[in-house]
Design a protein around this motif. Structure first.
Motif, PDB file in Angstrom:
ATOM      1  N   UNK A  67      23.358  72.379  28.771  1.00  0.00           N
ATOM      2  CA  UNK A  67      23.983  71.637  29.721  1.00  0.00           C
ATOM      3  C   UNK A  67      24.909  70.389  29.095  1.00  0.00           C
ATOM      4  N   UNK A  68      25.697  69.814  30.055  1.00  0.00           N
ATOM      5  CA  UNK A  68      26.303  68.773  29.425  1.00  0.00           C
ATOM      6  C   UNK A  68      26.078  67.352  30.396  1.00  0.00           C
ATOM      7  N   UNK A  69      25.705  66.436  29.724  1.00  0.00           N
ATOM      8  CA  UNK A  69      25.526  64.968  30.518  1.00  0.00           C
ATOM      9  C   UNK A  69      26.958  64.149  30.445  1.00  0.00           C
ATOM     10  N   UNK A  70      27.363  64.015  31.447  1.00  0.00           N
ATOM     11  CA  UNK A  70      28.808  63.397  31.651  1.00  0.00           C
ATOM     12  C   UNK A  70      28.587  61.952  32.045  1.00  0.00           C
ATOM     13  N   UNK A  71      29.398  61.039  31.343  1.00  0.00           N
ATOM     14  CA  UNK A  71      29.529  59.681  31.757  1.00  0.00           C
ATOM     15  C   UNK A  71      30.882  59.070  31.728  1.00  0.00           C
ATOM     16  N   UNK A  72      31.655  58.721  32.771  1.00  0.00           N
ATOM     17  CA  UNK A  72      32.877  58.676  32.885  1.00  0.00           C
ATOM     18  C   UNK A  72      33.174  57.445  33.876  1.00  0.00           C
ATOM     19  N   UNK A  73      34.446  56.839  33.919  1.00  0.00           N
ATOM     20  CA  UNK A  73      34.880  55.945  34.784  1.00  0.00           C
ATOM     21  C   UNK A  73      36.267  56.264  34.946  1.00  0.00           C
ATOM     22  N   UNK A  74      36.758  56.952  35.914  1.00  0.00           N
ATOM     23  CA  UNK A  74      38.344  57.370  36.150  1.00  0.00           C
ATOM     24  C   UNK A  74      38.890  56.333  37.407  1.00  0.00           C
ATOM     25  N   UNK A  75      40.096  56.201  37.367  1.00  0.00           N
ATOM     26  CA  UNK A  75      40.768  55.481  38.288  1.00  0.00           C
ATOM     27  C   UNK A  75      42.140  56.137  38.697  1.00  0.00           C
ATOM     28  N   UNK A  76      42.649  55.693  39.892  1.00  0.00           N
ATOM     29  CA  UNK A  76      43.931  56.104  40.154  1.00  0.00           C
ATOM     30  C   UNK A  76      44.001  57.731  40.647  1.00  0.00           C
ATOM     31  N   UNK A  77      42.702  58.478  40.997  1.00  0.00           N
ATOM     32  CA  UNK A  77      42.533  59.686  41.103  1.00  0.00           C
ATOM     33  C   UNK A  77      43.011  60.003  42.655  1.00  0.00           C
ATOM     34  N   UNK A  78      44.155  60.869  42.829  1.00  0.00           N
ATOM     35  CA  UNK A  78      44.524  61.266  44.201  1.00  0.00           C
ATOM     36  C   UNK A  78      43.600  62.240  44.746  1.00  0.00           C
ATOM     37  N   UNK A  86      26.063  72.591  34.302  1.00  0.00           N
ATOM     38  CA  UNK A  86      25.909  73.580  33.313  1.00  0.00           C
ATOM     39  C   UNK A  86      27.210  73.662  32.268  1.00  0.00           C
ATOM     40  N   UNK A  87      26.956  74.070  31.180  1.00  0.00           N
ATOM     41  CA  UNK A  87      28.053  74.423  30.307  1.00  0.00           C
ATOM     42  C   UNK A  87      29.061  75.228  30.957  1.00  0.00           C
ATOM     43  N   UNK A  88      28.381  75.993  31.755  1.00  0.00           N
ATOM     44  CA  UNK A  88      29.139  77.290  32.440  1.00  0.00           C
ATOM     45  C   UNK A  88      30.245  76.599  33.417  1.00  0.00           C
ATOM     46  N   UNK A  89      30.412  75.176  33.725  1.00  0.00           N
ATOM     47  CA  UNK A  89      31.327  74.703  34.571  1.00  0.00           C
ATOM     48  C   UNK A  89      32.594  74.106  33.877  1.00  0.00           C
ATOM     49  N   UNK A  90      32.411  74.317  32.342  1.00  0.00           N
ATOM     50  CA  UNK A  90      33.718  73.996  31.575  1.00  0.00           C
ATOM     51  C   UNK A  90      34.716  75.082  32.127  1.00  0.00           C
ATOM     52  N   UNK A  91      35.882  74.803  32.475  1.00  0.00           N
ATOM     53  CA  UNK A  91      37.017  75.798  32.917  1.00  0.00           C
ATOM     54  C   UNK A  91      37.240  76.805  31.610  1.00  0.00           C
ATOM     55  N   UNK A  92      37.138  78.006  32.192  1.00  0.00           N
ATOM     56  CA  UNK A  92      37.052  78.877  30.754  1.00  0.00           C
ATOM     57  C   UNK A  92      35.819  79.263  30.163  1.00  0.00           C
ATOM     58  N   UNK A  93      34.719  78.424  30.843  1.00  0.00           N
ATOM     59  CA  UNK A  93      33.195  78.796  30.104  1.00  0.00           C
ATOM     60  C   UNK A  93      32.931  78.050  28.872  1.00  0.00           C
ATOM     61  N   UNK A  94      31.879  78.051  28.076  1.00  0.00           N
ATOM     62  CA  UNK A  94      31.530  77.273  27.136  1.00  0.00           C
ATOM     63  C   UNK A  94      32.398  77.707  26.076  1.00  0.00           C
ATOM     64  N   UNK A  95      32.981  79.014  25.821  1.00  0.00           N
ATOM     65  CA  UNK A  95      33.912  79.297  24.664  1.00  0.00           C
ATOM     66  C   UNK A  95      35.343  78.317  24.790  1.00  0.00           C
ATOM     67  N   UNK A  96      35.360  77.793  25.941  1.00  0.00           N
ATOM     68  CA  UNK A  96      36.639  76.935  25.968  1.00  0.00           C
ATOM     69  C   UNK A  96      36.566  75.488  25.939  1.00  0.00           C
ATOM     70  N   UNK A  97      35.128  75.096  25.361  1.00  0.00           N
ATOM     71  CA  UNK A  97      35.116  73.641  25.247  1.00  0.00           C
ATOM     72  C   UNK A  97      35.950  73.451  24.161  1.00  0.00           C
ATOM     73  N   UNK A  98      36.583  72.178  24.367  1.00  0.00           N
ATOM     74  CA  UNK A  98      37.531  71.568  23.115  1.00  0.00           C
ATOM     75  C   UNK A  98      38.827  72.090  23.575  1.00  0.00           C
ATOM     76  N   UNK A  99      39.272  72.730  24.093  1.00  0.00           N
ATOM     77  CA  UNK A  99      40.524  73.382  24.802  1.00  0.00           C
ATOM     78  C   UNK A  99      41.445  72.653  25.851  1.00  0.00           C
ATOM     79  N   UNK A 100      40.679  71.476  26.069  1.00  0.00           N
ATOM     80  CA  UNK A 100      41.182  70.765  27.417  1.00  0.00           C
ATOM     81  C   UNK A 100      42.620  70.126  27.168  1.00  0.00           C
ATOM     82  N   UNK A 101      42.688  69.630  26.089  1.00  0.00           N
ATOM     83  CA  UNK A 101      43.807  68.985  25.906  1.00  0.00           C
ATOM     84  C   UNK A 101      45.041  69.841  25.689  1.00  0.00           C
ATOM     85  N   UNK A 102      44.888  71.030  24.926  1.00  0.00           N
ATOM     86  CA  UNK A 102      45.910  71.951  24.930  1.00  0.00           C
ATOM     87  C   UNK A 102      46.160  72.623  26.392  1.00  0.00           C
ATOM     88  N   UNK A 103      45.254  73.137  27.242  1.00  0.00           N
ATOM     89  CA  UNK A 103      45.294  73.354  28.403  1.00  0.00           C
ATOM     90  C   UNK A 103      46.226  72.493  29.245  1.00  0.00           C
TER      91      UNK A 103
END
Length: 749
Positions: free
Chosen positions: A200-211, A277-294
């Motif tokens: 699994x992945x434990x997320x902590x974040x603070x986003x703003x300006x999100x339409x 779950x790590x399955x919540x990464x778009x593209x699945x666990x194998x796509x972890x780290x590919x977000x910037x390219x996407x």
């Protein structure tokens, strides 16, 4: 020799150094027609062969049907006041498929083309908060990323529910310390195994300006992923990833609002120990780290869609309103549109609305044909949003008091208030201009720069030799082209067409040669410092941008069959574009900071540049026929404002203005008879009503013509009125507990 040169260049860092995130941006997308201008010798024949299509019948039917219905059921003034989209509007949009325009039909969506989506967004952009409900689900976010990168299980699970509107998405990228520099996001996800052994992945974040954040139930969160135990097999820090988080997940905070200057749902997203779950990464666990390219890949073409659609809608709205208003409003007994001051503003509005629309169709069609042009998309994003803002201001200047007073009858006020939103989001325009357009273009679109950089990084001497020799040959050839085309004022460049527009192709060929030559000088002599030289790179960006707009204007003229009445509009737009290129070159010459060459450009070079200009701008003589294009009802006006939703004549604001304009145009021949009779002394009365009565009595006009004049004058008086509010309605915020600013202060106290 070349091995030694390679080492010297690397040691001296003469060329820009590329970080991993910059590399992902550079390698995203494709080089398209933007590369032609960097070549110094654009192949306009092949560029003209690119599609400039009309919408498919099914997509046009959607615009003529559900989009028009949506316009009729939305009270934009009420939504601006209440900031809430009514439930029946939500339901209508779900039923008619507005949330799934981008999603393929096999997953329950419409499968609409890029050009079609942009047309829908353009037509709904004036609906305020409702427009954002069209844009966000159908641009960068859950649906687009899942379509391209999702697993089949994710597509099956999410896309039908996104298409139906069951899932309302938002995309969490921007943070307090990460705006245009999105790669610096602080949001973090830590990979771990739970008690059952699931990753699994434990997320902590603070986003703003999100339409749409306050009304969303599915959040796409961009976060840097850390995997200290290497559970995913991608190292301790795989990098940025996009993770789907459902509303109701413990630790996820949604619902609070920011208060944008125009009414639409926007707010922060907070995540505190949000576990997915790590399955919540778009593209699945194998796509972890590919977000910037996407993200970079999707933005490569995506910047050409939603924000340009809104900016161009503002351009067209200014044209749709200012032209008619200039003929309805009179001062000194003549329509203000006949005065040279307002006329100049109206001419610019007409010509730029035509030019900006040409770029939207051309680039969106290119995306539909498989291109993903990051530079051309960035050009559209910057310039269409800024031009929309400027033309609305010009329109407000023409409408004067009618543009200042708010209410249901104010036509341009909403576009003026909302303009900074488009200028700011998806990369603030200041940085788009000074970093992306030329910074990315100079490396990505240049015929040899990226090849040289790659050979340097790889220590590939044969590839380096090939790239350097090719670059030197190109540099010498563009120097020669600049000289010859300058001496011949472009006539040495072969135009792909004949007729009155041929000379503009020649001038663009001339401009491209100089642009490519100056680009090489900048890369050679300024080198790695170009990253910091935002003013210089911004001027290069302007020169490139207006070459693109000039060409797409020419392409539209060809695609629409060289309409003779449009020729003055085209010429105005082209002279304006060439003047912007000329100004950019003069700025480059004046501020080129390099020994010897800088002095040569600043002094003798600038004198020669000014003595042999591309253009001094549109002639005053062009203003009258160009302004006339949107001052007279007819096919030309319809072409320029095509794509806007036009209200019925019984509607406030634009509706009553168009009614008055139509009636005044119909009454003009009869009015002309009366004016002629007054000049000849046949009619002695000067007051309009008395003159009309005398004209009717003496048979100058018929009874039917007199009725037409009376109807036109009554409609004119109604159209120039502004909204008036009784005291209790004007002070409604105070009576209901305070205005927005007071309530915000109390909430933050």
């Amino acid at each position: 020799m070349f091995a030694k040169l390679l080492k010297t260049i690397k040691d001296a860092r003469l060329l820009p150094q590329i970080s991993d995130t910059e590399r992902a941006a550079l390698e995203a997308g494709t080089v398209w027609v933007d590369g032609e201008f960097f070549s110094g010798n654009p192949d306009f024949t092949s560029m003209l062969a690119e599609a400039y299509p009309k919408l498919p019948p099914e997509e046009q039917a959607f615009l003529d049907g559900p989009v028009e219905e949506l316009w009729r059921m939305v009270d934009t003034w009420k939504i601006q006041e209440t900031r809430e989209v009514p439930a029946d509007v939500w339901e209508f949009m779900r039923d008619k498929g507005f949330f799934g325009l981008i999603i393929p039909k096999e997953y329950g969506g419409f499968g609409m083309s890029t050009l079609g989506r942009a047309a829908v967004m353009m037509k709904t952009s004036g609906l305020g908060a409702v427009g954002s409900l069209v844009v966000i689900p159908n641009t960068l976010g859950a649906a687009e990323l899942l379509m391209e990168y999702g697993t089949e299980a994710q597509k099956t699970e999410y896309l039908p529910r996104l298409a139906s509107g069951e899932y309302v998405p938002c995309f969490g990228l921007t943070e307090p310390t990460a705006g245009s520099d999105a790669a610096s996001i602080k949001a973090e996800g830590v990979v771990f195994k739970d008690d059952d052994g699931e990753v699994k992945i434990r997320l902590n974040f603070a986003k703003r300006y999100i339409t749409l954040a306050p009304v969303a139930n599915l959040v796409s969160v961009a976060a840097g992923i850390a995997d200290p135990d290497n559970l995913l097999g991608k190292g301790e820090y795989p990098g940025i990833s996009v993770v789907l988080v459902h509303k109701g997940t413990p630790g996820l905070e949604l619902g609070d609002h920011h208060l944008p200057i125009s009414a639409f749902d926007n707010g922060p997203i907070i995540g505190k120990d949000v576990v997915v779950s790590a399955e919540n990464v778009i593209g699945g666990p194998g796509n972890v780290g590919e977000g910037w390219r996407m993200l970079m890949e999707q933005l490569s073409g995506g910047r050409a869609v939603s924000l340009p659609a809104g900016g161009i809608a503002s351009c067209k709205l200014a044209a749709a309103a200012a032209g008619p208003y200039s003929m309805v409003r009179q001062q000194f007994n003549i329509p203000i549109g006949y005065m040279e001051g307002p006329e100049a503003k109206i001419a610019k509005i007409a010509a730029m609305a035509y030019a900006m629309e040409s770029s939207r169709v051309y680039v969106c069609a290119g995306v539909d044909n498989g291109h993903q042009p990051p530079v051309a998309s960035a050009i559209l994003k910057q310039h269409t949003t800024e031009m929309g803002q400027r033309l609305v201001i010009d329109g407000l200047d023409v409408m004067a008091g009618a543009g200042v007073m708010q209410g249901p009858n104010n036509i341009l006020g909403g576009a003026y208030i909302g303009a900074p939103v488009g200028v700011t989001v998806e990369g603030a325009n200041i940085l788009t201009r000074t970093l992306i357009i030329f910074g990315q273009g100079a490396v990505r679109c240049h015929p040899y720069a990226l090849k040289t950089l790659r050979s340097l990084e790889d220590d590939d001497v044969p590839a380096f030799k090939s790239a350097v020799l090719g670059w030197m040959g190109s540099f010498a050839m563009n120097g020669l082209r600049t000289l010859v085309r300058g001496l011949t004022r472009g006539w040495s460049f072969r135009s792909p067409v004949k007729g009155p527009t041929a000379r503009y192709y020649r001038k663009l060929g001339w401009a491209s040669a100089r642009f490519a030559f100056l680009t090489d000088l900048a890369l050679f002599l300024v080198g790695a410092k170009l990253k910091q030289k935002g003013k210089l790179s911004g001027r290069f960006a302007d020169a490139l941008s207006w070459q693109l707009f000039a060409f797409t204007t020419l392409r539209r003229f060809e695609a629409e069959g060289r309409q003779a009445e449009d020729l003055p509009v085209v010429q105005w737009a082209l002279e304006y574009s060439l003047k912007q290129i000329q100004d950019a070159f003069e700025g480059i010459y004046a501020n080129f900071d390099a020994p010897v060459v800088g002095w040569l450009l600043r002094y003798p070079g600038r004198l020669l540049l000014r003595a042999n200009t591309l253009s001094t701008g549109p002639s005053d003589k062009l203003d009258r026929p160009v302004a006339n294009a949107i001052q007279v009802p007819g096919a030309q006006y319809d072409r320029i404002v095509d794509g806007l939703a036009m209200p019925d004549e019984n509607q406030p604001g634009m509706g009553r203005l168009l009614k008055a304009w139509r009636l005044i145009s119909e009454a003009r021949p009869a009015q002309g008879k009366i004016m002629k009779a007054i000049k000849q002394g046949e009619i002695t009365a000067r007051e309009p009503a008395a003159a009309l009565a005398e004209a009717l009595e003496k048979g100058v006009v018929t009874a039917a013509e007199a009725d037409t004049i009376r109807s036109a004058e009554a409609a004119r008086m109604e159209a120039i009125q502004v909204d008036v509010f009784p005291k209790d309605e004007y002070y409604r915020n105070r009576q209901s507990g305070g205005d927005a600013v007071t309530m915000a202060r109390a909430a933050n106290a």
